[in-house]
Every structure is written in C-alpha cells, then in structure tokens.
Enzyme design. Structure first.
Site, PDB file in Angstrom:
ATOM      1  N   GLU A  40       0.830  -1.201   0.000  1.00  0.00           N
ATOM      2  CA  GLU A  40       0.000   0.000   0.000  1.00  0.00           C
ATOM      3  C   GLU A  40       0.869   1.257   0.000  1.00  0.00           C
ATOM      4  OE1 GLU A  40      -3.462   1.892   2.923  1.00  0.00           O
ATOM      5  OE2 GLU A  40      -1.778   0.805   3.803  1.00  0.00           O
ATOM      6  N   LYS A 111      -9.947   2.260  -1.654  1.00  0.00           N
ATOM      7  CA  LYS A 111     -10.032   1.701  -0.302  1.00  0.00           C
ATOM      8  C   LYS A 111     -11.289   2.176   0.411  1.00  0.00           C
ATOM      9  CE  LYS A 111      -7.140   1.439   3.897  1.00  0.00           C
ATOM     10  NZ  LYS A 111      -5.881   1.973   4.489  1.00  0.00           N
ATOM     11  N   CYS A 146      -5.031  -2.966   3.476  1.00  0.00           N
ATOM     12  CA  CYS A 146      -4.569  -2.648   4.834  1.00  0.00           C
ATOM     13  C   CYS A 146      -5.680  -2.677   5.877  1.00  0.00           C
ATOM     14  CB  CYS A 146      -3.840  -1.305   4.823  1.00  0.00           C
ATOM     15  SG  CYS A 146      -2.769  -1.046   6.266  1.00  0.00           S
TER      16      CYS A 146
END
Length: 265
Positions: A40, A111, A146
């Site tokens: 990421e 995300k 993440c």
C-alpha cells in the site's frame, strides 16, 4: 501458481521518482511468476500524510504508466499496490491498481475503510464504495487494502462475488504486527480462501513498518512469511485447494446472517 510479494522498503531518503524506477525493476525481475504484489502507498509511505496531497497523481499518472510497462515487460499479473489518487472532480483516494500481463488495467479499487480515527487518511482521503474482484486464469482475486483487513464483512462480500484468493497490500505498523498475522489467518480460515498480504518495510514519517508479508492457505496455515526488511517473498500454491477445502468442510454453506433477511412472524 507462483506469487511474488515485494516487501518494498519505504524510507524518506529516497525520492518517489527513484523508488518508482527501482520498484519497476523489481517487478521486471519477477518474470516467470504468475502474480506479483506490491504494498500500500509505497510511493509515499502510508503514514506520510503530508505527502498525500503533493504526491497525489491521476489514475493514469506516472505510477500507472511505470507499473503497466513493468507488468507487460515481465509478462505477469501485477497488483501494483496503491497510490494516492487525485480525482479531478473529487477528493483524494487510496487506490489500488491491478494490471494484466499485457499491461492493461484490469481493475482499480478505492479503499473503503480509511484509517486514522478522524485524522490522517480518514480525513485526507475519500472512501471507496465498490467491492472489486479480478478473474485470473487460475483463481479469482478479491481486492482489499490494509485497514480493510479488520472488517470481515468486506471479505464475506468478496467471497459472495466469487473471490478465492484475497490480495491485501498494506502499510502496517510494527507496533501492531501481531494483529497483522492474526487477522490474515482469520480472514483465510473464516472464508476458506488464500490470503496474500504484502506490507512495507522501512519507516514512514517516523513510524516503523511491520514488514512480515504473509501467505496463508484456506485452512489457516502459513505457507510463507517474510522478515522485517525489504524482501521478495515467493510462494507456489495450488488455487484448487480452495474448492477442495470448501467441499470437505462446507462451513460457508451454513451461513445464516448476512444472507436473506429472516422472515418475520
């Protein structure tokens, strides 16, 4: 199937341009792999909040171009980690890019769960709202990033969309490394899927990174795990294990909640 997770070291003494060039070379070195995965926000560092705005780029910006070419040169599927994407008509996004072996963009994922508790990424970036899967010849990838790893309902949604292998790029801090390993195994066990979780090494804005990228099989067994520093973690695995596991131990068929709402009487 062979996957290579590139646990890139992100340090402040290397410019974004230099790191982009170096990582493109690392991808090219993986020719022969089926899938290559980057972490990421490896261009800026996941905790380098002040760099998000200055280093943000359009979707088809310099990182897109460099990674598309690297995927094509290596002949691999490439999950190019994520970039700070600048939408010309909206906010910044933490956006993952997946390229086919021809260098074409196969998917982009913004995300959904932003980390920071009303600061950092949580206020500097917008939230995505779409689940993303990518069909490879050997398996269907479910894409998460993440902090998403802490939200099991996202992964259930990806399973319902056909995912058999979760790919999770991250910039996970060292101080919560035990959670990283635990959650990767949990998402694998509860969804009977492979988890390929690729983190960064180095230090972002004074925050030491966990490293320890990990590959977990559908039974929760750790197939491979990296150390703390920059490393290429390569593992061979059989995607057919997913179907076999789900058939032999069909727990997913016993799901009740999260499916059709219960009938009211």
């Amino acid at each position: 199937m062979r996957a290579s997770l590139l646990q890139v070291a992100v340090n402040e003494d290397e410019s974004v341009e230099a790191r982009r060039l170096r990582v493109a070379g690392m991808v090219r070195d993986q020719a022969g792999a089926d899938l290559v995965v980057l972490p990421e926000l490896w261009t800026t560092g996941a905790f380098a909040y002040e760099a998000f705005g200055t280093e943000a780029e359009p979707l088809e910006g310099p990182t897109y171009e460099a990674m598309a070419k690297a995927a094509r040169d290596a002949g691999v599927w490439l999950h190019a980690g994520s970039i700070p994407e600048r939408d010309p008509d909206g906010p910044l996004y933490n956006t993952s890019l997946v390229f086919s072996p021809s260098g074409a963009l196969a998917a982009a994922y913004r995300k959904i769960h932003r980390f920071g508790f009303d600061q950092g990424e949580a206020v500097l970036m917008g939230a995505g709202d779409e689940l993303v899967t990518v069909r490879l010849p050997q398996t269907t990838l479910g894409v998460a990033t993440c902090y998403d790893l802490r939200f099991p309902e996202l992964f259930r949604g990806l399973v319902d969309a056909g995912a058999e292998t979760f790919v999770v790029p991250a910039g996970w801090p060292e101080r919560r490394r035990s959670h990283w390993t635990l959650l990767a195994q949990a998402r694998a066990v509860e969804n009977q899927a492979f988890v390929l979780a690729c983190g960064t090494a180095g230090t972002h804005a004074g925050v030491p990174q966990a490293g320890h990228s990990i590959v977990v099989d559908p039974w929760g067994e750790v197939l491979a795990q990296a150390g703390p520093g920059e490393e290429v973690l390569t593992v061979d695995f059989d995607p057919a294990t997913v179907a076999g596991t789900r058939e032999r131990f069909p727990a997913l068929k016993d799901r009740v909640l999260g499916l059709e709402p219960p009938e009211r009487h």
